[in-house]
Design a protein around this motif. Structure first.
Motif, PDB file in Angstrom:
ATOM      1  N   LYS A 117      38.656  43.408  22.886  1.00 62.04           N
ATOM      2  CA  LYS A 117      38.263  42.666  24.090  1.00 62.04           C
ATOM      3  C   LYS A 117      39.506  42.214  24.847  1.00 62.04           C
ATOM      4  O   LYS A 117      40.487  41.813  24.228  1.00 62.04           O
ATOM      5  CB  LYS A 117      37.459  41.424  23.698  1.00 62.04           C
ATOM      6  N   LEU A 118      39.428  42.273  26.155  1.00 63.16           N
ATOM      7  CA  LEU A 118      40.488  41.702  26.981  1.00 63.16           C
ATOM      8  C   LEU A 118      39.833  40.548  27.730  1.00 63.16           C
ATOM      9  O   LEU A 118      38.870  40.740  28.469  1.00 63.16           O
ATOM     10  CB  LEU A 118      41.014  42.765  27.951  1.00 63.16           C
ATOM     11  N   LEU A 119      40.350  39.354  27.474  1.00 64.17           N
ATOM     12  CA  LEU A 119      39.692  38.177  28.052  1.00 64.17           C
ATOM     13  C   LEU A 119      40.323  37.769  29.377  1.00 64.17           C
ATOM     14  O   LEU A 119      41.557  37.750  29.494  1.00 64.17           O
ATOM     15  CB  LEU A 119      39.786  36.997  27.085  1.00 64.17           C
ATOM     16  N   VAL A 120      39.472  37.469  30.317  1.00 63.51           N
ATOM     17  CA  VAL A 120      39.956  37.018  31.625  1.00 63.51           C
ATOM     18  C   VAL A 120      39.271  35.694  31.944  1.00 63.51           C
ATOM     19  O   VAL A 120      38.045  35.603  31.946  1.00 63.51           O
ATOM     20  CB  VAL A 120      39.640  38.044  32.736  1.00 63.51           C
ATOM     21  N   TYR A 121      40.066  34.668  32.164  1.00 64.66           N
ATOM     22  CA  TYR A 121      39.523  33.351  32.517  1.00 64.66           C
ATOM     23  C   TYR A 121      39.743  33.124  34.011  1.00 64.66           C
ATOM     24  O   TYR A 121      40.840  33.338  34.516  1.00 64.66           O
ATOM     25  CB  TYR A 121      40.233  32.245  31.725  1.00 64.66           C
ATOM     26  N   THR A 122      38.704  32.706  34.704  1.00 65.95           N
ATOM     27  CA  THR A 122      38.866  32.435  36.143  1.00 65.95           C
ATOM     28  C   THR A 122      38.531  30.975  36.437  1.00 65.95           C
ATOM     29  O   THR A 122      37.618  30.413  35.821  1.00 65.95           O
ATOM     30  CB  THR A 122      37.932  33.318  37.001  1.00 65.95           C
ATOM     31  N   ASN A 123      39.276  30.390  37.359  1.00 65.61           N
ATOM     32  CA  ASN A 123      38.954  29.031  37.789  1.00 65.61           C
ATOM     33  C   ASN A 123      37.890  29.150  38.879  1.00 65.61           C
ATOM     34  O   ASN A 123      38.196  29.317  40.051  1.00 65.61           O
ATOM     35  CB  ASN A 123      40.193  28.326  38.334  1.00 65.61           C
ATOM     36  N   SER A 124      36.639  29.077  38.457  1.00 63.90           N
ATOM     37  CA  SER A 124      35.558  29.328  39.411  1.00 63.90           C
ATOM     38  C   SER A 124      35.075  28.074  40.118  1.00 63.90           C
ATOM     39  O   SER A 124      34.016  28.076  40.728  1.00 63.90           O
ATOM     40  CB  SER A 124      34.398  30.025  38.710  1.00 63.90           C
ATOM     41  N   TYR A 129      38.285  32.703  44.739  1.00 66.02           N
ATOM     42  CA  TYR A 129      39.254  33.183  43.752  1.00 66.02           C
ATOM     43  C   TYR A 129      38.524  33.771  42.544  1.00 66.02           C
ATOM     44  O   TYR A 129      38.907  34.805  42.014  1.00 66.02           O
ATOM     45  CB  TYR A 129      40.161  32.044  43.289  1.00 66.02           C
ATOM     46  N   GLY A 130      37.472  33.042  42.113  1.00 63.32           N
ATOM     47  CA  GLY A 130      36.712  33.485  40.936  1.00 63.32           C
ATOM     48  C   GLY A 130      36.203  34.906  41.115  1.00 63.32           C
ATOM     49  O   GLY A 130      36.398  35.771  40.256  1.00 63.32           O
ATOM     50  N   ASN A 131      35.594  35.168  42.279  1.00 66.26           N
ATOM     51  CA  ASN A 131      35.034  36.502  42.550  1.00 66.26           C
ATOM     52  C   ASN A 131      36.120  37.561  42.639  1.00 66.26           C
ATOM     53  O   ASN A 131      35.955  38.667  42.147  1.00 66.26           O
ATOM     54  CB  ASN A 131      34.249  36.489  43.871  1.00 66.26           C
ATOM     55  N   TYR A 134      37.519  38.312  39.248  1.00 65.36           N
ATOM     56  CA  TYR A 134      36.488  39.046  38.498  1.00 65.36           C
ATOM     57  C   TYR A 134      36.499  40.525  38.905  1.00 65.36           C
ATOM     58  O   TYR A 134      36.510  41.417  38.064  1.00 65.36           O
ATOM     59  CB  TYR A 134      35.111  38.424  38.785  1.00 65.36           C
ATOM     60  N   ALA A 137      39.736  42.212  37.806  1.00 63.63           N
ATOM     61  CA  ALA A 137      39.803  42.361  36.349  1.00 63.63           C
ATOM     62  C   ALA A 137      38.852  43.454  35.876  1.00 63.63           C
ATOM     63  O   ALA A 137      39.213  44.290  35.043  1.00 63.63           O
ATOM     64  CB  ALA A 137      39.470  41.033  35.675  1.00 63.63           C
ATOM     65  N   ILE A 141      40.300  46.628  33.982  1.00 64.29           N
ATOM     66  CA  ILE A 141      40.001  46.870  32.568  1.00 64.29           C
ATOM     67  C   ILE A 141      39.223  48.175  32.387  1.00 64.29           C
ATOM     68  O   ILE A 141      39.474  48.933  31.457  1.00 64.29           O
ATOM     69  CB  ILE A 141      39.258  45.654  31.949  1.00 64.29           C
TER      70      ILE A 141
END
Lengths: 386, 390
Positions: A117-124, A129-131, A134, A137, A141
């Motif tokens: 898994k490659l984890l991506v955290y977004t400040n939504s 920015y979140g979109n 996403y 990423a 990926i």
């Protein structure tokens, strides 16, 4: 006709004496429209700051980082370490809008044929920015994953061309029409300028009748039309419609072209819908002005009615996602119907038949507002006669 | 010269007498909060209607349509036999996208010959267009993964391993603070604060214009700065108290009503709100002093909502704006306040994380005070001198 023309000129002369009216007619179109346009000058967000937490420190993880760096929209501004608390990254580093986590044994697991898994955290808390993170990423990926599959297929002796098709057995060809580059300037500014056009016409007209009472000129007005309420309404509505129409022409011929918003081939034929729109707002403003003799209250009512027009119109948040009452109320604002016609006529260049319904709706507003205004005048005249 | 308390008393009488201020400051904040807030009560858009043109009529094309129809965000409104037919509801805005499944879709996909589908999006509205695109991409990724998995299984690889080989790297995207990435949780908290800011600007501004025109400040030329500030502080006191009460009601009643998160100590929130309201009040006095009539103030300020919100950096990053606008944005109280409010309420930041924003607001307060002094001196110079009132 001469009488109506005199009424229109009289209205313009009255407006000339109101400094706030000058602000609405000149400062808002010249100042605010360009001001709003310059906010969105860049059109789209080209650079998002992100961080990376590499727990693997392998060749493959370095390759991943290298690929992220090569992404045109993502900008790595910080490398996190295992001591950083993931929950606090966005608080401690507000400039970071998202971060990638490459887990330990990332390379080992993948090369062993296991999924990783490659984890991506977004400040939504900010979904723009979140979109964007996403979207970037997911594309990144999946491309990375496809690359690994491609190598695996080729190692199994499958020819490159066939392997490519196997990696991506189904391609999605997305065709975003009417604003293909997701440009926020093209998206928001036509909506904002036209909703402000509604406000300008409505608010100006909302002081047209009541100010006659305040200034003690109503009887003079009545005499000049030989007591014809129809002429009074027509003169007032035409005066404000003319102002609104000139502002609209300024929007489409000066503001939008200067801001670089692509002009529509349908602009000229669409102007008659704009005319119906400004007449509707002028008529509604005159109605409010007739109902509320107190100018301040008329202005407050106009403000309360007009200021949420943009959010109710469905422009940024669709009406179908609103609760029933709000969706119903949205239909009571002329801008909702104008926007429907504007999107179809100006942005989608649909044929005339698709504009008929929203235009009929706008005309219905006119009819209702005219009827209410006449009834109030008749009621007042009757009361005055008693 | 009236005493501080008598000015405060006169302000209360004015609010009760002046229906416009009464409406703006007492009715509008609560009415707007529920009325506009309820627009976003569903928080997000779902079941966006799309049309399907299936030229393949195969099991796979039906399966893809079915998967898209059952996804949360999209709903298939109707199937059409040609693109021309589907264009009618598309042009009439009845559907926001058209999915085209070409002839030979199943055959090419299952033979691993590379197939494609098309999705036509109405991009005049980004929210719906993005959601449709995301849903379709996700469905196709799943189907494509399934096809690759079938290939590995056919090559005698065990199902579990085939599943992993089909997608060697799995993207796991975690949205922090707004886990469902929804529009309501993002916009509504700031929209509610914007309602308070705008009603305060308009309502209090009307009162200031009234004071300059008909109240004690009608003879402002006779005042010294101390007396001037005394009048304005007495006038402002009521509005500061009222709006702090509103902030409290919003945090305790309206935010929970719309299921909005509010992290952080309520006391700290109220302290910051007080500073924010004070800066807004100083700026309002400054600008209202240029207006001659209360109606004129309302008429012009009605247009300030969008410009103030859009430049604040909440919906569009300040860094993406031209330099001049970036500087202007930083002169407005809403810019640092929206920022620190979001950090505190949504991200759960602590006081030490928001010190920059706090000092920014404090600086704006001092700057506003200084500008008010300059404005006062200017008024004094312009108007004929009368006996000083202390």
């Amino acid at each position: 006709m001469k009488n109506i023309l005199q009424l229109i000129i009289r209205e313009f002369l009255r407006l000339k004496k109101r400094p706030a009216a000058w602000v609405l007619i000149l400062v808002i179109p010249i100042g605010i429209f360009f001001y709003l346009g310059s906010i969105y000058e860049e059109g789209s967000i080209e650079n998002v700051s992100i961080a990376i937490l590499d727990l693997d420190h392998s060749d493959l993880s370095r390759q991943v980082i290298h690929n992220v760096e090569a992404s045109p929209k993502l900008n790595i501004i910080r490398f996190l370490n295992s001591n950083d608390h993931l929950d606090d990254v966005f608080i401690n580093h507000p400039e970071v809008k998202g971060f990638y986590v490459i887990p330990k044994n990332f390379q080992k697991n993948i090369f062993s044929g296991n999924q990783e898994k490659l984890l991506v955290y977004t400040n939504s808390s900010n979904i723009i920015y979140g979109n964007l993170i996403y979207k970037e990423a997911a594309t990144f990926i999946n491309t990375l994953s496809a690359g690994l599959n491609l190598n695996s297929f080729k190692l199994n002796g499958i020819p490159n061309e066939k392997a490519l098709k196997m990696v991506m057995p189904i391609k999605v060809i997305a065709k975003p029409l009417f604003n293909s580059y997701y440009n926020y300037l093209y998206y928001l500014i036509p909506g904002l300028t036209t909703v402000l056009l509604q406000m300008i016409v409505f608010l100006l007209a909302a002081r047209s009748i009541n100010s006659e009472y305040t200034n003690g000129t109503f009887n003079e007005l009545l005499e000049s039309t030989n007591g014809s309420v129809f002429k009074i309404i027509l003169g007032k509505v035409l005066a404000y419609s003319l102002i609104g129409f000139l502002v609209a022409i300024f929007i489409f011929s000066v503001v939008h072209p200067i801001l670089g918003i692509p002009s529509s081939a349908s602009t000229l034929p669409f102007l008659w819908v704009v005319l119906v729109f400004v007449i509707t707002n002028a008529m509604l403003g005159v109605m409010v002005s007739t109902i509320f003799k107190n100018e301040a209250i008329a202005m407050d009512v106009s403000f309360v009615y007009n200021s949420p027009a943009f959010v109710f119109s469905g422009f940024t948040f669709p009406i179908m996602a609103m609760p029933a009452f709000n969706a119903w109320y949205a239909q009571l604002i002329p801008y909702t119907h104008f926007l429907n016609a504007f999107i179809k006529g100006m942005e989608m260049n649909t044929p005339f038949t698709f504009l008929v319904q929203p235009v009929i709706n706008l005309l219905l507003f006119c009819l209702v507002a005219y009827t209410v205004t006449v009834i109030i005048f008749m009621f007042r005249n009757k009361k005055a006669a008693l | 010269m009236k005493t501080w308390f008598s000015i405060l008393k006169s302000e209360l009488s004015l609010i009760i007498e002046d229906k416009s201020i009464l409406l703006t400051c007492l009715v509008a904040p609560i009415l707007y909060a529920f009325f506009i807030g309820s627009i976003y009560s569903e928080k997000n858009v779902s079941q966006i209607p799309i049309a399907v043109v299936d030229f393949d009529h195969s099991n796979l094309s039906r399966k893809v349509s079915q998967l898209i129809n059952t996804s949360e965000k999209t709903s298939i409104e109707a199937h059409y036999s040609s693109l021309e037919d589907a264009m009618f509801p598309f042009n009439n805005l009845e559907v926001q996208g058209i999915l085209i499944l070409p002839k030979g879709f199943q055959k090419k996909t299952m033979n691993l010959d590379g197939s494609h589908i098309e999705i036509i999006l109405n991009n005049t509205k980004f929210l719906t267009s993005n959601e449709i695109n995301k849903s379709v991409q996700q469905v196709i990724l799943t189907v494509a993964g399934g096809v690759r998995m079938q290939y590995f299984i056919s090559n005698n690889i065990p199902v579990e391993l085939a599943q992993q080989k089909a997608q060697p790297i799995m993207p796991v995207v975690k949205s922090i603070y707004n886990t469902t990435n929804n529009y309501g949780d993002y916009l509504l908290p700031i929209l509610l604060i914007l309602i308070l800011q705008q009603t305060l600007i308009i309502g209090f501004g009307q009162s200031v214009v009234h004071e300059f025109k008909h109240g004690v400040l009608k003879t402002v030329e006779a005042y010294d700065f101390y007396a001037f500030i005394k009048v304005l502080s007495a006038k402002s006191f009521y509005y500061i108290a009222l709006y702090i009460a509103y902030f409290f009601v919003f945090y305790k009643l309206i935010f929970p009503h719309f299921s909005l998160s509010l992290n952080g100590s309520i006391l700290l929130h109220l302290l910051l709100s007080t500073l924010f309201v004070s800066v807004v009040i100083i700026y309002t006095i400054l600008f209202a002093s240029f207006f001659k009539t209360t109606i004129g103030w309302t008429e012009v300020m009605a247009f300030s909502t969008y410009p103030l919100f859009l430049v604040s950096g909440y919906s569009w990053p300040i860094e993406a704006m031209p330099l001049g606008l970036q500087m202007f944005a930083n002169l407005l109280p809403s810019t640092p306040y929206f920022n620190i409010f979001n950090a505190l309420a949504t991200e759960g930041a602590k006081l030490e994380n928001i010190t920059n924003g706090f000092f920014h607001l404090l600086l704006l307060f001092l700057m506003g005070y200084l500008l008010l002094y300059v404005r006062f001196r200017f008024i004094k110079i312009k108007l004929p001198k009368k006996a000083a009132v202390t």
